[in-house]
Scaffold this active site. Sequence first.
Site, PDB file in Angstrom:
ATOM      1  N   LYS A 117       0.841  -1.179   0.108  1.00 28.13           N
ATOM      2  CA  LYS A 117      -0.093  -0.165   0.127  1.00 28.13           C
ATOM      3  C   LYS A 117       0.892   1.243  -0.013  1.00 28.13           C
ATOM      4  CE  LYS A 117      -4.276  -1.969   1.350  1.00 28.13           C
ATOM      5  NZ  LYS A 117      -5.396  -1.672   2.277  1.00 28.13           N
ATOM      6  N   LYS A 201      -4.657  -9.269  -6.536  1.00 27.42           N
ATOM      7  CA  LYS A 201      -5.888  -9.477  -5.952  1.00 27.42           C
ATOM      8  C   LYS A 201      -7.049  -8.572  -6.366  1.00 27.42           C
ATOM      9  CE  LYS A 201      -6.154  -7.166  -1.634  1.00 27.42           C
ATOM     10  NZ  LYS A 201      -6.943  -7.136  -0.350  1.00 27.42           N
ATOM     11  N   LYS A 204     -10.771  -3.374  -3.806  1.00 29.83           N
ATOM     12  CA  LYS A 204     -11.864  -2.116  -3.800  1.00 29.83           C
ATOM     13  C   LYS A 204     -10.997  -0.894  -4.591  1.00 29.83           C
ATOM     14  CE  LYS A 204     -13.875  -3.012   0.700  1.00 29.83           C
ATOM     15  NZ  LYS A 204     -12.439  -2.716   1.547  1.00 29.83           N
TER      16      LYS A 204
END
Length: 337
Positions: A117, A201, A204
């Site tokens: 991230k 993956k 969102k």
Amino acid sequence: MFCVPRLRAFSGIQPTSNSLHLGNYLGALRQWVRLQDAYDCVYSVVDLHALTVAPDPAALRERVRATAAQFLAAGVDPDKSVLFVQSQVPEHTQLTWLLNCVTGFGEASRMTQFKDKSAKVGDRGVTVGLFDYPVLMAADILVYDAHVVPVGEDQRQHVELSRDLAIRLNKRFGEGTAQVPEAVIVKAAAKIYDLQDPTAKMSKTGQAAGIIELLDDPKTITKRIKSAVTDSGSQITWDPDAKPGVANLLAIYSALTDRAVSQIVSDYQGKLYGHLKSDLAEIVVETLRPFRERTAELLSDPGLLDGILEQGRERARAIASGVYGRIAGRFGLLATR
Ligand code: AQP
């Protein structure tokens, strides 16, 4: 007659989007619903975690309610399970501080999700909150004395950290300080991949074309599945390394129909990728239709949703305040009353 106390399950999902996606559903939410009959379940909209990506405040408020409505629409039953919003139970952040003080900096630095991230947001966007996310998650789990944590594969390392911290507290302050939790990861649906990049993956915050949102309309779902990246060749076979795109579609198909991948592969012998995609699109559309309708109903009745969350907050606090008091006492902090 003896009455054996039930074990407790805890899990949460961040309100980082208006709609959850198929990975959240198959990797987490569906397991949550299935665990309700066997465990005392505590499920949370983890809004404090969502702050790590600096959301717009108005959007966050809306997403918290939309996420709670989707939990209910998926089958979380507020008469069986505690359903609440994380920020409304202050013991989560209180316990985070105590856990921060027993977590090694190097240990926290090894969390792969933080590395992924932070690489996405770049140096200027990386906050201490993003770094501390796994410790807050450990507090979420430990503050309910949770025995099991139903999550997708991507959260395994974070649950491991929670275990390590619980074991550390028990060594330092004596057995019974913290319950040592265990991840519950259903292998078949542990990781649903992005439809456009089947090595990443489904997330969102990924590209829209790669995601199936649970609230997407049938036309969008069909379009996304039909344009999913498939692999060279035309034979439908299970080969996640050589054919990750087809394997992802087969995994979704299998999870939604509860049929073995081998059975599905044999049904599609001699058929083309297009057949598999059309059938899968229909399965996804029909599975999600009642979910979408129920979510809309719940969102049109704010009083009902607020009542459920208020009741959940009280039930969650009743557990969390007791557990926090016990752990804080072992650290040597004075009782608050
Ligand atoms: N692709 C996935 N396959 C299987 N399980 C998944 N989960 C998430 N993506 C997949 C599981 O869903 C739960 C909730 O995750 P979260 O929203 O709290 O955080 P996340 O794992 O970071 O999910 P996203 O969608 O990738 O969110 P953003 O983009 O906001 O970071 C967890 O149990 C997770 O394992």
